[in-house]
Design an enzyme around this catalytic site. Structure first.
Site, mmCIF file in Angstrom:
data_model
loop_
_atom_site.group_PDB
_atom_site.id
_atom_site.type_symbol
_atom_site.label_atom_id
_atom_site.label_comp_id
_atom_site.label_asym_id
_atom_site.label_seq_id
_atom_site.Cartn_x
_atom_site.Cartn_y
_atom_site.Cartn_z
ATOM 1 C CD GLU A 80 -1.483 -2.343 2.021
ATOM 2 O OE1 GLU A 80 -2.340 -3.024 2.622
ATOM 3 O OE2 GLU A 80 -0.271 -2.648 2.010
ATOM 4 N NE ARG A 84 1.438 9.201 -0.070
ATOM 5 C CZ ARG A 84 2.402 9.942 0.461
ATOM 6 N NH1 ARG A 84 3.525 9.370 0.871
ATOM 7 N NH2 ARG A 84 2.247 11.237 0.583
ATOM 8 C CB CYS A 133 -1.050 -4.575 8.255
ATOM 9 S SG CYS A 133 -0.085 -3.078 8.021
#
Length: 462
Positions: A80, A84, A133
């Site tokens: 993730e 980004r 997470c």
């Protein structure tokens, strides 16, 4: 005009087209994937163009002691975060094109001097193949779901804390231990055959004793509560974790300074995903229109809590900032390289299944779109080259900062926040983004007062 399965399929297909370098070994290694998708709505044609502009894979973090004062190492290589950071690289090039008089797919001039806004009809989606997470991954298991980690009983909880638990997607499914279940159909069958109340009572008592021995369990996260926050109870079953708290990702033995992906997504939902540097150029922050999760253990309630509810009451934000409310959706398509699919292809001759050590970053830019790293540096770099520019990831802090400085140098009419200031270091430029820093202050005060601050010496490079 688009569906979660469409988005998942687009991302998986894009991954498949990338070179083999950095990908997990089939049947032996697994990884996670995340991506940013650019949507361009054409009201005239009644179509939506969907384009992956950044894609990342990875599951690792470096420890606090391995962090660099030069900004040349990737601290957090979860998919993730990689996706980004790749998107920031993409946006920097789009802004460079705009200030240079070239065409941009994303931005057009805003009403404020030196500022840019997203073009009409343009929006961004975030895709992740696995529940992020941290807080979003903490929710009760259902009977049909595989145990993500070995169930914890009262005697085991202290030992579990000592050895540490990985991100729930990383837990070794071969350690699964599921308690025996009483099938409802069998119970009814027994009652019909015997008609004996005492037998039914015995079955009920047996079921209750099984539930006491194997209480309902949680999907767990390896991310630890930040210092000074209430600790996890570590009790059996549903009482193992606290929910709604900030968490740090686990490292190899030593604690990291990297906040969980749930926490970072929540932060981007208020401050925008463009970061402090690009907020100098953007008239308003950029928010994800939706967050799509691939097929995996999933709870919509936990996603809502982690990404939205914790920040929903934040007020007094600067103009343009808000507690954004993205749509949260799940696809029915799983990532072929996740732990579950890898385990299905695994043979005993391949040894133990393990997470892939590399992280892949790809973004839709004109030069060097692909960047493969391991342990925070370019994959394959020699020890002799560590600390040199050849070892740097193209999405490391210092490389993104240098790309930003090229953008500033190419800009004839600077935004007001960059005019007449003696800015030299990465820290200087971040702090000069006044509205962004005001929003960050309000978010800390009202929602995340225990968010750890990075040591200033890690941000003073130039």
């Amino acid at each position: 005009m688009w569906s979660p399965d469409e988005i998942a399929s687009l991302c998986y297909n894009h991954f498949n087209k990338l070179p083999k370098r950095g990908k997990p070994a089939a049947g032996r290694e697994w990884t996670l994937l995340a991506a940013v998708i650019l949507l361009t709505d054409s009201s005239e044609l009644k179509t939506v163009r969907k384009q992956v502009v950044s894609l990342g894979t990875g599951t690792k973090c470096i420890s606090q002691s391995a962090m660099s004062t030069k900004g040349d190492i990737l601290n957090d290589s979860h998919a993730e975060v990689i996706a980004r950071r790749g998107c920031v690289r993409y946006l920097t090039e789009q802004l460079f094109r705009a200030v240079s008089g070239q065409s941009s797919d994303v931005v057009c001039p805003g009403s404020e001097e030196g500022k840019w806004i997203v073009k009409p009809g343009v929006s961004f989606l975030f895709f992740t193949s696995q529940t992020p997470c941290g807080d979003a991954s903490i929710f009760p298991m259902t009977g049909s779901q595989a145990q993500p980690c070995e169930p914890v009983n009262a005697l085991q909880s202290e030992e579990s804390e000592r050895r540490g638990l990985k991100r729930h997607a990383e837990c070794d499914l071969e350690e699964t231990r599921q308690g025996p279940r009483m099938k409802t159909s069998d119970n009814h069958s027994s009652r019909r055959k015997s008609g004996n109340t005492s037998e039914h009572e015995a079955i009920t008592e047996n079921r209750e004793s099984i539930e006491r021995a194997h209480p309902p369990d949680l999907h767990r996260t390896g991310a630890k509560c930040v210092p000074d926050s209430p600790a996890d109870p570590l009790q059996p079953g549903l009482l193992y974790h606290s929910v709604g708290v900030l968490r740090l990702k686990p490292g190899r033995g030593e604690r990291t300074l990297s906040l969980s992906c749930s926490d970072k997504l929540a932060r981007w939902g208020v401050l925008g995903f463009q970061g402090a540097l690009l907020s100098h150029y953007l008239q308003a922050p950029l928010y994800f229109r939706a967050v799509v999760v691939g097929k995996c253990p999933y709870s919509h309630q936990a996603m809502q809590r982690a990404l939205k509810t914790r920040c929903s009451d934040v007020r007094d934000l600067p103009s343009g900032f808000s507690a954004h409310d993205p749509e949260i959706l799940q696809s029915t398509l799983g990532f072929p390289n996740n732990h579950t699919h890898t385990e299905a292809k695994h043979t005993h001759t391949q040894g133990r299944i393990s997470p892939c050590g590399a992280a892949i970053s790809w973004c839709a830019i004109s030069q060097q779109p692909l960047d493969v790293t391991a342990n925070g540096y370019k994959q394959g770099v020699t020890k002799k080259a560590l600390g040199t520019w050849q070892a740097r990831s193209l999405i490391s802090k210092v490389e993104l900062f240098h790309s930003f400085l090229k953008l500033v140098a190419a800009t004839e009419e600077l935004p007001e926040s960059l005019r007449g200031k003696d800015l030299k270091t990465y820290w200087d430029y971040k702090q000069a983004a006044g509205a962004y820093q005001q929003a960050w202050t309000q978010l800390r005060l009202q929602a995340f007062p225990l968010w750890p601050r990075s040591p200033p010496e890690l941000l003073l490079f130039s």
